[in-house]
Design an enzyme around this catalytic site. Structure first.
Site, PDB file in Angstrom:
ATOM      1  N   SER A   1     -31.950 -25.275  -1.878  1.00  0.00           N
ATOM      2  CA  SER A   1     -31.198 -24.459  -2.832  1.00  0.00           C
ATOM      3  C   SER A   1     -32.103 -23.625  -3.736  1.00  0.00           C
ATOM      4  CB  SER A   1     -30.302 -25.355  -3.696  1.00  0.00           C
ATOM      5  OG  SER A   1     -29.612 -24.582  -4.653  1.00  0.00           O
TER       6      SER A   1
ATOM      7  N   THR B   1     -22.060 -27.334  -3.600  1.00  0.00           N
ATOM      8  CA  THR B   1     -22.261 -26.683  -2.313  1.00  0.00           C
ATOM      9  C   THR B   1     -21.900 -27.643  -1.179  1.00  0.00           C
ATOM     10  OG1 THR B   1     -23.831 -25.344  -1.028  1.00  0.00           O
ATOM     11  CG2 THR B   1     -24.737 -27.272  -2.172  1.00  0.00           C
TER      12      THR B   1
ATOM     13  N   LYS C   1     -17.184 -29.062  -1.503  1.00  0.00           N
ATOM     14  CA  LYS C   1     -16.314 -28.144  -2.237  1.00  0.00           C
ATOM     15  C   LYS C   1     -14.850 -28.588  -2.242  1.00  0.00           C
ATOM     16  CE  LYS C   1     -19.312 -24.139  -1.678  1.00  0.00           C
ATOM     17  NZ  LYS C   1     -19.428 -22.724  -1.282  1.00  0.00           N
TER      18      LYS C   1
ATOM     19  N   ASN D   1     -16.358 -24.642  -6.330  1.00  0.00           N
ATOM     20  CA  ASN D   1     -17.824 -24.572  -6.272  1.00  0.00           C
ATOM     21  C   ASN D   1     -18.461 -24.606  -7.656  1.00  0.00           C
ATOM     22  OD1 ASN D   1     -17.322 -21.936  -7.232  1.00  0.00           O
ATOM     23  ND2 ASN D   1     -19.103 -21.128  -6.143  1.00  0.00           N
TER      24      ASN D   1
ATOM     25  N   GLY E   1     -15.080 -19.590  10.329  1.00  0.00           N
ATOM     26  CA  GLY E   1     -15.063 -20.847   9.606  1.00  0.00           C
ATOM     27  C   GLY E   1     -13.777 -21.015   8.812  1.00  0.00           C
TER      28      GLY E   1
ATOM     29  N   GLY F   1     -13.746 -23.872   6.351  1.00  0.00           N
ATOM     30  CA  GLY F   1     -14.096 -24.888   5.363  1.00  0.00           C
ATOM     31  C   GLY F   1     -14.088 -24.342   3.945  1.00  0.00           C
ATOM     32  N   GLY F   2     -14.784 -25.038   3.060  1.00  0.00           N
ATOM     33  CA  GLY F   2     -14.774 -24.665   1.648  1.00  0.00           C
ATOM     34  C   GLY F   2     -15.290 -23.270   1.367  1.00  0.00           C
TER      35      GLY F   2
ATOM     36  N   MET G   1     -23.116 -16.019   5.048  1.00  0.00           N
ATOM     37  CA  MET G   1     -23.091 -16.585   3.702  1.00  0.00           C
ATOM     38  C   MET G   1     -24.304 -17.474   3.427  1.00  0.00           C
ATOM     39  SD  MET G   1     -19.194 -17.598   2.783  1.00  0.00           S
ATOM     40  CE  MET G   1     -17.861 -16.408   2.715  1.00  0.00           C
TER      41      MET G   1
ATOM     42  N   TYR H   1     -28.448 -18.322   3.699  1.00  0.00           N
ATOM     43  CA  TYR H   1     -29.635 -17.506   3.554  1.00  0.00           C
ATOM     44  C   TYR H   1     -30.831 -18.286   4.054  1.00  0.00           C
ATOM     45  CZ  TYR H   1     -30.066 -20.459  -0.564  1.00  0.00           C
ATOM     46  OH  TYR H   1     -30.133 -21.551  -1.402  1.00  0.00           O
TER      47      TYR H   1
END
Length: 279
Positions: free
Chosen positions: A15, A62, A66, A87, A127, A129-130, A215, A217
């Protein structure tokens, strides 16, 4: 007195949130500390309560917590209720306010940093999910020509799409059903990139002039962006801009001031061209 904040995740060592919020605090002259906390997959609630008991004021959340954060919150903002995922948490005694800043961060990165308006475009969201949940309502509000949600579990994609039917009618399908379709904007909201993997996507998804957006990185790019480049996407962008912009929204909730994300993005983005050159 220094106020404490953190990000909960599993994994979380990758992170950049501690660096981002340290930069925001310096920019806005706020006295805070911020750390990354690895929560056990079956111990998220316990980790949150322990952090609050130690004086924590707020937290980011994260993967993969979430949706659990949504259930843990005692109050929810309107955008968190729409998303069904949280989040950002704000703690006030026993009260836990849950917010979702992902969609706002995504739209700000797309429209401001990448100059990619959504109106009139065919958009594919990978996707259910959250991360995807936080993006659907803001994407629909931006008036795309179509929004398609694709996921390994078609049932889960349909559940997500049906939850937003009143906001615009997104459609849902599995990855195989994407064959023969093309899109102006393809957003990867799956966690596959964290594992160095790629969703099972058909060829020819990317229309002329399209933007591929992950989304996640990673310095040097992700498997999804490598695939998109090989398949002819005109532009590639990872989620660093979204990360910074959603963090700025969270900082505003916590501290009452919205920092400028641009200098923080410049600080974090590697000088080596990579993805930045294709943004």
């Amino acid at each position: 007195m220094t106020d404490r904040y953190c990000v909960f995740g599993n994994p979380v060592s990758h992170s950049k949130s501690p660096a981002i919020h340290a930069a925001f605090a310096a920019q806005c002259r706020q006295d805070i500390s911020y750390q990354a906390i690895l929560a056990a997959r079956d111990g998220f609630a316990a980790s949150v309560h322990s952090f609050v008991a130690a004086g924590g004021r707020g937290a980011n959340v994260t993967i993969p917590f979430k949706e659990e954060a949504y259930r843990l919150a005692t109050r929810l903002t309107a955008r968190a209720q729409l998303a069904g995922a949280v989040n950002t948490l704000l703690f006030d005694g026993a009260d836990i306010l849950g917010d979702n800043t992902d969609g706002a961060g995504l739209l700000r990165d797309l429209s401001l940093n990448l100059a990619c308006p959504i109106a009139g475009k065919r958009v594919l969201l990978l996707g259910a999910g959250g991360a995807a949940r936080g993006a659907v309502a803001p994407l629909l509000d931006a008036a795309p020509a179509a929004l398609v949600i694709a996921n390994r579990s078609v049932a889960r994609a349909r559940d997500l799409a049906q939850g937003f039917g009143r906001s615009g009618s997104p459609s849902a399908c599995g990855y195989r059903a994407l064959a023969g379709q093309s899109f102006d904007l393809v957003i990867n909201a799956t966690s596959a990139s964290l594992a160095g993997e790629l969703p099972p996507l058909p060829a020819a998804l990317f229309a002329s002039g399209s933007l591929a957006y992950d989304m996640m990185y990673a310095d040097g790019g992700t498997p999804f962006l490598a695939f998109a480049g090989e398949q002819g996407a005109a532009r590639l962008a990872d989620g660093l801009g979204m990360l910074v912009e959603q963090a700025a929204e969270a900082f505003l909730l916590w501290r009452g001031v919205r920092p400028d994300g641009a200098p923080v993005m410049a600080m974090l983005r590697p000088i080596d061209p990579g993805i930045a050159a294709r943004r």
